[in-house]
Design an enzyme around this catalytic site. Structure first.
Site, PDB file in Angstrom:
ATOM      1  N   ARG A 270       0.903  -1.195   0.098  1.00 15.65           N
ATOM      2  CA  ARG A 270      -0.002   0.001  -0.124  1.00 15.65           C
ATOM      3  C   ARG A 270       0.902   1.096   0.052  1.00 15.65           C
ATOM      4  O   ARG A 270       1.619   1.689   1.079  1.00 15.65           O
ATOM      5  CB  ARG A 270      -0.826  -0.058   1.180  1.00 15.65           C
ATOM      6  CG  ARG A 270      -1.815   0.941   1.207  1.00 15.65           C
ATOM      7  CD  ARG A 270      -2.958   0.821   2.535  1.00 15.65           C
ATOM      8  NE  ARG A 270      -3.670   1.894   2.905  1.00 15.65           N
ATOM      9  CZ  ARG A 270      -3.653   3.025   3.454  1.00 15.65           C
ATOM     10  NH1 ARG A 270      -2.562   3.252   4.101  1.00 15.65           N
ATOM     11  NH2 ARG A 270      -4.581   3.814   3.827  1.00 15.65           N
TER      12      ARG A 270
ATOM     13  N   SER B  70     -12.988  -3.276   1.360  1.00 13.44           N
ATOM     14  CA  SER B  70     -12.962  -2.630   2.569  1.00 13.44           C
ATOM     15  C   SER B  70     -14.530  -2.570   3.086  1.00 13.44           C
ATOM     16  O   SER B  70     -15.328  -1.846   2.349  1.00 13.44           O
ATOM     17  CB  SER B  70     -12.256  -1.314   2.934  1.00 13.44           C
ATOM     18  OG  SER B  70     -11.092  -1.490   2.572  1.00 13.44           O
TER      19      SER B  70
ATOM     20  N   LYS C 126      -4.783   6.044   9.032  1.00 15.64           N
ATOM     21  CA  LYS C 126      -5.626   6.121   8.010  1.00 15.64           C
ATOM     22  C   LYS C 126      -5.808   7.846   8.164  1.00 15.64           C
ATOM     23  O   LYS C 126      -6.305   8.266   9.252  1.00 15.64           O
ATOM     24  CB  LYS C 126      -6.956   5.725   8.090  1.00 15.64           C
ATOM     25  CG  LYS C 126      -7.966   5.663   6.985  1.00 15.64           C
ATOM     26  CD  LYS C 126      -7.955   4.429   6.221  1.00 15.64           C
ATOM     27  CE  LYS C 126      -9.123   4.812   5.284  1.00 15.64           C
ATOM     28  NZ  LYS C 126      -8.805   3.663   4.230  1.00 15.64           N
TER      29      LYS C 126
END
Ligand code: ADP
Ligand code: TZP
Ligand code: MG
Length: 539
Positions: free
Chosen positions: A45, A114, A146
């Site tokens: 990611r 998600s 996040k």
């Protein structure tokens, strides 16, 4: 594609983030240390990176993953996943729609999505088994990883809702990993609590970033995480699934242990209960400390035989309550939670739910209104702190008590003329993938009775003081003791004292005084074979 999608091990899913690497470490070295010590799935990611660099990095990590026979998933970038022939892609709710992703990547690639809500599960169930292979269930707790979170943290209860939705919609092909704010301090608790209501499904694993990516020793950090996952036994306090031997001998033993260990019971309780609760604690051979000071909770929790009574009748600031839960959970010391007036107002409900998602409680005690609304068996708001006055039978109270015990993996107590006590702790065991197989209706539950004693419900803080008595007993027993027995002993002792006081008093005022005297007398005599309260085990 070298993997059979059905054989993927989701238990320890590492998501990378190169922005948090410690000095001297590279993305490659951290992932390698993770793989060497038990990471079972890797997701690359990278948010702010040129495509060319992403591809180079992805190819390197892919080679590494193949050495360990671990699948590599690419976040967001379907083009990159296709270009390097990755094993899977992970997309969020705002990314490309899943049917289009599937069309692009073909049937064999793993697709992760998600998911935070029931309706998203309904959508994936309608698509059927060919679309989404696993879901990242979150965000469970708030996390700094996040940057701009769009969803409020769902807590374990939100994750349970998602697991229930998968079961309700028969999406049995879809695997699950919990994500968001998961750390060694809460992973066991999350795995322990997150079981679908039918007992069939647990999380398949956990997904995390910082505990490995930012670790100075990523190998040791991974080893530790692997241990937590493989433990399958959450000893937040010693628990056993006994409860069949609750006899006067058991009560006697509990009282003996409380006497010799003299627990320190920290009360964070309402103003009405402060003084009486301290006196009840003293009457049952324990030491009270009424404290709402954030700075001292860790020190208090470290004292041998400490216990915390957390009563939300009139409350300390939220950060103090949270810190207290953290401290007692960390020290593996028991917490008794009394959500006074749980559904009286939206504010109270939110506050109690926030606390419930913050930790693990040994016992949750409430009156019929509190337990029925916690079990979601009534939508009716409570009138202040009053017990339920509507039509209700014992079967429904037993069901509500079992649901609360099961939902929060705790020992639940519902008070009234009949007190109900259910054990939803599963002996502290937790599961990956499939749950214990039992649902709320299958867990142990007992009821205790000593005739109608209406005056017990007519003085204020009588339920709160049962909370004090329970905290004394769970705090006072030896570490290897069974906590269900300790809770039952407290409830039986308290009811017996109530009965005795009701025969000695002349009204509500003198009942209070007589209740203290009776508790003191019964506790110090310790002759439970003479106690008049009866216990029945429910099927
Ligand atoms: N009618 C009753 N008969 C016998 N015991 C009762 C009765 N009502 C309440 N109690 C006892 O009084 C205590 C407080 O219970 P309850 O009134 O249900 O809770 P709360 O005070 O939290 O509203 C408990 O120990 C419970 O067993
Ligand atoms: C009246 C009141 N208001 C806030 S807490 C409290 C005491 C409740 O005591 P109990 O639920 O034990 O009767
Ligand atoms: Mg009361």
């Amino acid at each position: 594609m070298v993997f059979n999608k059905n054989d993927v091990d989701y238990s320890l899913y590492l998501v990378t983030d190169s922005s948090m690497l410690p000095e001297g470490k590279s993305l490659y070295s951290q992932v390698k240390a993770g793989l060497e010590n038990g990471v079972t799935l890797v997701q690359l990611r990278e948010k702010d990176i040129e495509t060319k660099d992403f591809i180079r990095e992805a190819v390197e990590i892919q080679k590494l993953c193949r050495e360990f026979n671990v699948p590599l998933i690419i976040n967001d970038r379907i083009d990159v996943a296709l270009a390097i022939g990755a094993d899977g892609v992970h997309v969020g709710q705002d990314d490309m729609p899943i049917p289009m992703v599937r069309k692009l990547v073909g049937p064999d690639m793993i697709i992760g999505w998600s998911v935070g809500f029931r309706h998203e599960v309904e959508t994936l169930a309608q698509w059927g088994p060919g679309m989404v292979d696993y879901i990242g269930v979150g965000t469970i707790f708030s996390t700094l990883t996040k940057k701009n979170p769009k969803k409020a943290p769902m807590g374990p209860q939100g994750a349970i809702d998602v697991l229930n939705a998968l079961e309700d919609n028969k999406a049995d092909w879809c695997r699950t990993v919990g994500i968001g704010g998961l750390h060694p301090v809460n992973i066991e608790r999350v795995l322990y609590q997150c079981v679908s209501s039918n007992g069939k499904r647990a999380l398949d694993g956990i997904s995390l970033v910082s505990d490995i990516m930012a670790a100075p020793d990523a190998g040791a950090a991974t080893k530790n995480l692997r241990c937590l996952l493989d433990n399958r036994s959450y000893k937040f306090v010693n628990l056993g699934l006994k409860c069949e031997t609750v006899l006067s001998q058991t009560y006697k033993e509990v009282v003996n242990q409380v006497t010799s260990n003299r627990p320190l019971v920290q009360h964070m309780t309402n103003k009405v209960h402060q003084n009486f609760g301290a006196n009840v604690t003293l009457a049952v051979g324990s030491s009270p400390i009424m404290s709402e000071v954030k700075e001292e909770v860790h020190e208090l929790a470290q004292i041998p035989h400490s216990a915390l009574l957390l009563n939300t009748g009139s409350v300390a600031p939220l950060d103090v309550l949270r810190e207290a839960i953290t401290a007692y959970n960390k020290e593996k010391r028991p917490i008794v939670f009394d959500p006074v007036g749980y559904s009286a107002t939206e504010t109270r409900k939110l506050l109690n739910d926030t606390l419930l998602s913050h930790g693990q409680f040994t016992c949750i005690k409430g009156n019929t209104s509190e337990i029925l609304s916690l079990a979601k068996l009534t939508k009716e708001k409570m009138k202040g702190v009053d017990a339920f006055t509507g039509q209700i039978d014992n079967e429904m109270i037993a069901q509500a008590t079992r649901v609360v015990a099961y939902t929060y993996k705790t020992i639940a107590v519902c008070t009234g003329e009949y007190d109900f006590i259910a054990d939803g702790t599963f002996g502290g065991r937790y599961y990956l993938s499939s749950g214990p197989g039992l649902s709320a209706k299958d867990i142990p539950c007992v009821t205790i009775h000593n005739g109608s004693i209406p005056i017990m419900g007519e003085i204020t803080a009588s339920g709160c003081s049962l909370g004090s008595t329970i905290a004394c007993c769970v705090g006072g027993v030896a570490p290897e003791s069974n906590l269900f027995d300790a809770v039952v002993t407290a409830v039986v002792l308290y009811k017996t004292a109530g009965k005795l006081a009701s025969t000695r008093c002349q009204g509500n005022g003198s009942f209070n005084v007589q209740l203290l005297d009776a508790l003191y007398q019964l506790f110090h005599e310790n002759s439970p074979e003479k106690w008049s309260t009866s216990l029945e085990r429910l099927s």
